[in-house]
Motif scaffolding. Structure first.
Motif, mmCIF file in Angstrom:
data_model
loop_
_atom_site.group_PDB
_atom_site.id
_atom_site.type_symbol
_atom_site.label_atom_id
_atom_site.label_comp_id
_atom_site.label_asym_id
_atom_site.label_seq_id
_atom_site.Cartn_x
_atom_site.Cartn_y
_atom_site.Cartn_z
ATOM 1 N N UNK A 96 -7.861 -8.276 4.034
ATOM 2 C CA UNK A 96 -7.370 -7.056 4.667
ATOM 3 C C UNK A 96 -8.297 -5.881 4.353
ATOM 4 N N UNK A 97 -8.295 -4.910 5.235
ATOM 5 C CA UNK A 97 -9.047 -3.670 5.051
ATOM 6 C C UNK A 97 -8.082 -2.505 5.170
ATOM 7 N N UNK A 98 -8.062 -1.648 4.132
ATOM 8 C CA UNK A 98 -7.164 -0.499 4.121
ATOM 9 C C UNK A 98 -7.988 0.767 4.288
ATOM 10 N N UNK A 99 -7.602 1.582 5.254
ATOM 11 C CA UNK A 99 -8.304 2.831 5.544
ATOM 12 C C UNK A 99 -7.290 3.967 5.548
ATOM 13 N N UNK A 100 -7.515 4.953 4.689
ATOM 14 C CA UNK A 100 -6.639 6.118 4.595
ATOM 15 C C UNK A 100 -7.431 7.347 5.021
ATOM 16 N N UNK A 160 -2.517 5.875 7.285
ATOM 17 C CA UNK A 160 -3.066 4.658 6.693
ATOM 18 C C UNK A 160 -3.072 3.562 7.743
ATOM 19 N N UNK A 161 -4.174 2.832 7.802
ATOM 20 C CA UNK A 161 -4.305 1.689 8.699
ATOM 21 C C UNK A 161 -4.653 0.447 7.885
ATOM 22 N N UNK A 162 -4.100 -0.676 8.314
ATOM 23 C CA UNK A 162 -4.462 -1.991 7.761
ATOM 24 C C UNK A 162 -5.097 -2.792 8.882
ATOM 25 N N UNK A 163 -6.359 -3.138 8.689
ATOM 26 C CA UNK A 163 -7.122 -3.867 9.723
ATOM 27 C C UNK A 163 -7.076 -3.132 11.064
ATOM 28 N N UNK A 164 -7.120 -1.806 11.003
ATOM 29 C CA UNK A 164 -7.117 -0.984 12.207
ATOM 30 C C UNK A 164 -5.745 -0.664 12.767
ATOM 31 N N UNK A 209 0.845 -1.196 0.000
ATOM 32 C CA UNK A 209 0.000 0.000 0.000
ATOM 33 C C UNK A 209 0.882 1.248 0.000
ATOM 34 N N UNK A 210 0.320 2.384 -0.435
ATOM 35 C CA UNK A 210 0.990 3.676 -0.325
ATOM 36 C C UNK A 210 -0.084 4.768 -0.270
ATOM 37 N N UNK A 211 -0.288 5.364 0.882
ATOM 38 C CA UNK A 211 -1.259 6.440 1.039
ATOM 39 C C UNK A 211 -0.684 7.742 0.480
ATOM 40 N N UNK A 212 -1.487 8.460 -0.318
ATOM 41 C CA UNK A 212 -0.964 9.657 -0.958
ATOM 42 C C UNK A 212 -2.028 10.747 -1.125
ATOM 43 N N UNK A 213 -1.586 11.990 -0.976
ATOM 44 C CA UNK A 213 -2.359 13.147 -1.418
ATOM 45 C C UNK A 213 -2.235 13.241 -2.931
ATOM 46 N N UNK A 214 -3.373 13.389 -3.606
ATOM 47 C CA UNK A 214 -3.365 13.575 -5.059
ATOM 48 C C UNK A 214 -4.103 14.862 -5.399
ATOM 49 N N UNK A 215 -3.764 15.426 -6.537
ATOM 50 C CA UNK A 215 -4.516 16.574 -7.032
ATOM 51 C C UNK A 215 -4.929 16.332 -8.480
#
Length: 312
Positions: free
Chosen positions: A290-294, A230-234, A153-159
């Motif tokens: 898995x659950x990914x939450x950003x 970013x969280x994976x499974x909390x 995974x990689x959490x990112x700000x996008x525009x």
């Protein structure tokens, strides 16, 4: 404003978030006829399907409508009864831009991410492309591929680019930006290491979850001061602030637009902070279930489950 795209039956509709509700712009315009009189040179979209359509028409033209719904309870109730004002938690989101021309991303753009790899920060931005077919919506599943055993995974700000841009200076860069969203730059680490270029590693199907909506610039006073996690499974995996970006947004627009035309709807993802799975000890990769939450301050939250490999 928060502008979005959503599913309504078999149709894609544009929406505006108003509190805990969404105005179905498509339905509102259909019911009211011509809401906005265009000048001869302006282009009126045939169908309002996504955030970009609303933005290109001009968000200022929707301000009186939003204000009336917020202050006129009778009008708001009429919109609800007509099915034009919907509970936010009841809608099925699309990516904010349905068909971007390009998805570009930046490698090694957080100082801490470069440090966790023991790599010197790059002297100029490292730009790569993600395939448009990788784009998926909030809550849609990231599909584990057959080609990789090491999906990260990689959490990112996008525009999102709002108008055509070529050879734009940093001083003018924000004039070309429609707004901000979240992108998960999902990556197949084994392909990335083995193939030495990132077309497949970054561009496989479902490898670009994006959303939940497009937040226009007027709502974000400083895009370089946003907490991101970013969280994976909390479990908290990534936690940083966009102040740690090495190359800021204006620099990216200037650099990328040199001899490369950016068009409305193009998505540019700015890089990820430290905490990715490949650099954990031992490395930890995504698995079925898995659950990914950003969460990105001022922008919103992007949620996606991970699904096991499909049968061939």
């Amino acid at each position: 404003m928060k502008l979005l795209s959503m599913k309504q039956g078999n149709e894609n509709r544009a929406g505006i978030v108003i509190g805990e509700e969404v105005l179905d712009v498509s339905a509102y315009l259909d019911s009211r006829g011509v809401l906005i009189q265009n000048k001869p040179h302006e282009i009126m979209p045939d169908v309002f399907e996504d955030a970009l359509a609303v933005y290109r028409l001009g968000i200022e033209k929707f301000l009186p409508l939003v204000s009336r719904i917020e202050t006129d309870q009778t009008h708001a109730d009429e919109c609800r009864e007509a099915g034009m004002l919907l509970p936010l938690n009841s809608i099925e989101l699309n990516p904010p831009v349905l068909v971007p021309g390009k998805i570009l991303a930046v490698g090694l753009n957080y100082a801490a991410h470069a440090a966790e790899q023991n790599i010197k920060p790059p002297e100029t931005p490292l730009i790569f492309s993600k395939n448009v077919t990788a784009l998926i919506a909030p809550n849609q599943a990231i599909q584990l591929p057959h080609a990789s055993e090491q999906v990260d995974y990689e959490a990112e700000l996008a525009f999102v680019i709002g108008r055509e841009a070529r050879s734009v200076s940093a001083a003018q860069a924000f004039d070309y930006i429609a707004g901000y969203t979240i992108l998960n730059d999902v990556t197949a680490r084994d392909l990335q290491a083995r193939e030495k270029q990132w077309v497949r590693a970054k561009g496989l199907d479902t490898f670009a979850p994006c959303g939940p909506w497009l937040v226009t610039q007027d709502e974000i006073s400083d895009p370089h001061a946003l907490d991101i996690e970013l969280r994976v499974n909390g479990e908290l995996r990534q936690q940083s602030n966009t102040s740690d970006l090495i190359f800021k947004i204006a620099q990216l627009v200037e650099f990328i637009s040199q001899d490369l035309t950016l068009r409305p709807g193009d998505i540019i993802s700015t890089g990820t902070p430290s905490g990715v799975g490949v650099f954990m000890d031992p490395p930890v990769y995504l698995k079925d279930g898995d659950q990914i939450d950003i969460k990105l301050a001022g922008v919103g939250e992007l949620h996606n489950p991970v699904k096991g490999r499909a049968r061939r």
